[in-house]
Design a protein around this motif. Structure first.
Motif, PDB file in Angstrom:
ATOM      1  N   THR A   1      -4.742  -9.792  -3.899  1.00 53.74           N
ATOM      2  CA  THR A   1      -4.437  -8.362  -3.781  1.00 53.74           C
ATOM      3  C   THR A   1      -5.492  -7.614  -2.957  1.00 53.74           C
ATOM      4  O   THR A   1      -5.338  -6.424  -2.707  1.00 53.74           O
TER       5      THR A   1
ATOM      6  N   PRO B   1      -2.695  -0.523   3.832  1.00 53.13           N
ATOM      7  CA  PRO B   1      -3.067  -1.851   4.318  1.00 53.13           C
ATOM      8  C   PRO B   1      -2.424  -2.238   5.633  1.00 53.13           C
ATOM      9  O   PRO B   1      -2.790  -3.251   6.233  1.00 53.13           O
ATOM     10  N   GLY B   2      -1.484  -1.432   6.117  1.00 46.03           N
ATOM     11  CA  GLY B   2      -0.883  -1.721   7.409  1.00 46.03           C
ATOM     12  C   GLY B   2      -1.794  -1.404   8.565  1.00 46.03           C
ATOM     13  O   GLY B   2      -1.486  -1.717   9.710  1.00 46.03           O
TER      14      GLY B   2
ATOM     15  N   TRP C   1      -1.519  -6.418   1.483  1.00 45.56           N
ATOM     16  CA  TRP C   1      -0.089  -6.198   1.382  1.00 45.56           C
ATOM     17  C   TRP C   1       0.501  -6.747   0.097  1.00 45.56           C
ATOM     18  O   TRP C   1       1.516  -6.260  -0.405  1.00 45.56           O
ATOM     19  N   SER C   2      -0.112  -7.801  -0.433  1.00 38.94           N
ATOM     20  CA  SER C   2       0.501  -8.582  -1.507  1.00 38.94           C
ATOM     21  C   SER C   2       0.972  -7.710  -2.675  1.00 38.94           C
ATOM     22  O   SER C   2       0.187  -7.002  -3.291  1.00 38.94           O
TER      23      SER C   2
ATOM     24  N   LEU D   1       2.751  -5.037  -2.801  1.00 36.90           N
ATOM     25  CA  LEU D   1       2.822  -3.578  -2.658  1.00 36.90           C
ATOM     26  C   LEU D   1       4.216  -3.044  -2.979  1.00 36.90           C
ATOM     27  O   LEU D   1       4.370  -1.974  -3.563  1.00 36.90           O
ATOM     28  N   HIS D   2       5.259  -3.806  -2.604  1.00 33.96           N
ATOM     29  CA  HIS D   2       6.631  -3.365  -2.860  1.00 33.96           C
ATOM     30  C   HIS D   2       7.145  -3.802  -4.228  1.00 33.96           C
ATOM     31  O   HIS D   2       8.211  -3.368  -4.659  1.00 33.96           O
TER      32      HIS D   2
ATOM     33  N   ASP E   1      10.816  -2.075   8.029  1.00 36.90           N
ATOM     34  CA  ASP E   1       9.868  -2.655   7.073  1.00 36.90           C
ATOM     35  C   ASP E   1       8.551  -1.886   7.062  1.00 36.90           C
ATOM     36  O   ASP E   1       7.953  -1.678   5.999  1.00 36.90           O
TER      37      ASP E   1
ATOM     38  N   ALA F   1       7.130   0.084   3.799  1.00 36.46           N
ATOM     39  CA  ALA F   1       5.808  -0.198   3.248  1.00 36.46           C
ATOM     40  C   ALA F   1       5.012   1.089   3.057  1.00 36.46           C
ATOM     41  O   ALA F   1       4.328   1.265   2.038  1.00 36.46           O
ATOM     42  N   TYR F   2       5.115   1.993   4.019  1.00 33.41           N
ATOM     43  CA  TYR F   2       4.365   3.247   3.893  1.00 33.41           C
ATOM     44  C   TYR F   2       4.945   4.123   2.784  1.00 33.41           C
ATOM     45  O   TYR F   2       4.207   4.797   2.062  1.00 33.41           O
TER      46      TYR F   2
ATOM     47  N   TYR G   1       3.588   2.800  -0.418  1.00 32.62           N
ATOM     48  CA  TYR G   1       2.176   3.195  -0.551  1.00 32.62           C
ATOM     49  C   TYR G   1       2.057   4.652  -1.003  1.00 32.62           C
ATOM     50  O   TYR G   1       1.304   4.972  -1.929  1.00 32.62           O
TER      51      TYR G   1
END
Length: 262
Positions: free
Chosen positions: A5, A23-24, A49-50, A52-53, A192, A196-197, A200
């Protein structure tokens, strides 16, 4: 040190510095620049990233992040946050402080930003507006109005709002891809990245800028004003994009964290 993580930015010492930012990555200077430039003998970790979703509950992520950091059996010297990540950094620091035998870490918040409900909608509009030249007539105005109504009726269920925003963004990007004959891979990358954002920001919206123990230090770029009254704060004569890459900021961080290396 095995990490899932977190990702390691540098390892120059035993104590950990935990860094919270999207993390992006970003086009501007980030925590990797600060870790490389700050003259301290410390180990800098950045959220990865691990997972996160996988879960929209901030508490679940805090447990994973802090659990993995503490499992290293290294003391946490400090927790740093940038922009929306500042609302996460305080919660990570609280969890570290609540651990038996742990010394409360220093908390440094860079261009601190609370994340209100409207931030999800604002980022959706900004992302769609960035593609305005490629949208069909009326699509931008429709997206603005639709997202305003969505937020007005869905404030009590932000995960549903985030999912709906991602779906609408994907529809708009699909239309652009068809009109410009873009590949499916590029369309999926755009969606994607936006998803991801949103994930976050959804986590950050559950955080805050207060601490249970101690007082955070606010470090701000030239035009930034923290959204809360600050007992400890400094402003630097640099733009937001260069804040984490500024040598004066590095020196202040080194002074707060200690163990300056020659």
């Amino acid at each position: 040190m095995e990490l899932t993580t977190w990702r390691q930015l540098c390892d120059r010492g035993r104590d950990l510095v935990l860094c919270l930012d999207f993390p992006g990555g970003r086009a501007a200077a980030g925590f990797a620049d600060l870790a490389a430039g700050a003259p301290v003998e410390l180990c800098f970790l950045h959220i990865a990233w691990s997972g996160l979703h996988a879960d929209s509950r901030l508490d679940a992520h805090i447990a994973q992040w802090v659990g993995e950091a503490l499992a290293s059996r290294r003391p946490v010297r400090a927790v740093l946050g940038f922009c929306a990540g500042t609302a996460l950094a305080t919660r990570v620091a609280d969890a570290v402080s609540a651990t038996a035998g742990a010394t409360p870490p220093a908390v440094l918040l860079f261009d601190a930003a609370a994340v209100p409900d409207a931030a999800l909608r604002d980022q959706f509009v900004s992302a769609v507006q960035a593609s305005a030249p490629y949208l069909a007539d009326g699509e931008l105005d429709d997206a603005r109005q639709w997202s305003r109504e969505l937020l007005a009726t869905g404030r009590d269920d932000l995960p549903r709002v985030a999912t709906a925003l991602v779906d609408r963004y994907d529809q708009l990007m699909s239309g652009i891809a068809d009109r410009l004959s873009l590949g499916e891979v590029l369309r999926r990358e755009l969606t994607d990245g936006f998803a991801a954002y949103m994930a976050y920001l959804l986590l950050a919206a559950q955080g805050g800028l207060d601490l249970r123990v101690g007082t955070p230090m606010f470090l701000s770029s030239r035009d930034h004003r923290p959204p809360v009254d600050t007992a400890r704060g400094m402003s630097f004569g640099v733009d937001r994009e260069r804040l984490l890459g500024d040598a004066d900021v590095w020196r202040v961080v080194a002074g707060v964290l200690g163990e300056a290396r020659p």
